[in-house]
Design a protein around this motif. Sequence first.
Motif, short mmCIF file in Angstrom:
data_model
loop_
_atom_site.label_atom_id
_atom_site.label_comp_id
_atom_site.label_asym_id
_atom_site.label_seq_id
_atom_site.Cartn_x
_atom_site.Cartn_y
_atom_site.Cartn_z
N SER A 58 -67.06 18.28 12.83
CA SER A 58 -66.39 17.39 11.89
C SER A 58 -64.97 17.12 12.38
O SER A 58 -64.30 18.03 12.88
CB SER A 58 -66.35 18.03 10.50
OG SER A 58 -65.62 17.25 9.60
N GLN A 114 -70.63 18.52 4.69
CA GLN A 114 -69.81 19.32 5.59
C GLN A 114 -70.01 20.78 5.21
O GLN A 114 -69.70 21.18 4.08
CB GLN A 114 -68.34 18.93 5.46
CG GLN A 114 -68.07 17.42 5.53
CD GLN A 114 -68.66 16.78 6.76
OE1 GLN A 114 -69.59 16.00 6.68
NE2 GLN A 114 -68.12 17.15 7.91
N SER A 149 -70.55 18.93 10.37
CA SER A 149 -71.20 17.79 9.74
C SER A 149 -72.71 17.99 9.88
O SER A 149 -73.22 18.09 11.00
CB SER A 149 -70.78 16.49 10.42
OG SER A 149 -69.37 16.33 10.33
#
Length: 217
Positions: free
Chosen positions: A154, A191, A208
């Motif tokens: 992420s 997430q 992610s």
Amino acid sequence: MGTEETAAADPQAAMFEPAGWDERYAGKGAAWRGTPNPQLVALAQGLRAGRALDVGCGEGGDVIWLARQGWTVTGADFSAEGLARAARHAEEAGVAERTDWWRTDARAFTAGGRTYDLVTTHYLHPPNGAMVDLVRQLAGAVAPGGHLLVVGHSPTAHFTQLTETHLRAMFLAEELVPGLPDGFEVLAAQQRPRTLIREGREVEVEDSTLLARRRPE
């Protein structure tokens, strides 16, 4: 522009090419510890074992874990050195008979008529931000009733020192959902936290994570 020309124009892009990973895997030590990725363990351990495909398998940590859970697993990667290491690790782990290896570049991935009950990829980041297209390609290899699990870095605060090339390759889970073809249902697009050790201290990061199921026909 071809991949070699891209790497020459942008030195940071070289790490996204097979030669860079072959060089990395050709070293004496392992690039990673060989333990499975935590999101795979958390989300796949409840699935019924069948045939699995791990794209971007590297040294085979996830392949070996899946094989130990009873899956028959194909590990795919564009690095010949990585696949050679993965095959040796599978032999050492006693699961070679449940594994096979496929050298292919995920950016040009096609299923070729093959389908799997689980298709998974961890931390595969095309440098041009093409993960939505890649999700669509990988989904084509999922059998009816099967699952697709995509996990990536992420673009959160702990990555702020990375280059723009790296940051453009990262994504949020929800950004991948448009890549799912009709017939898929989203089970998770979020997430998810992961703890790692960096410079001797624990750091919590976010992965992610997209988990989707292809509806049975």
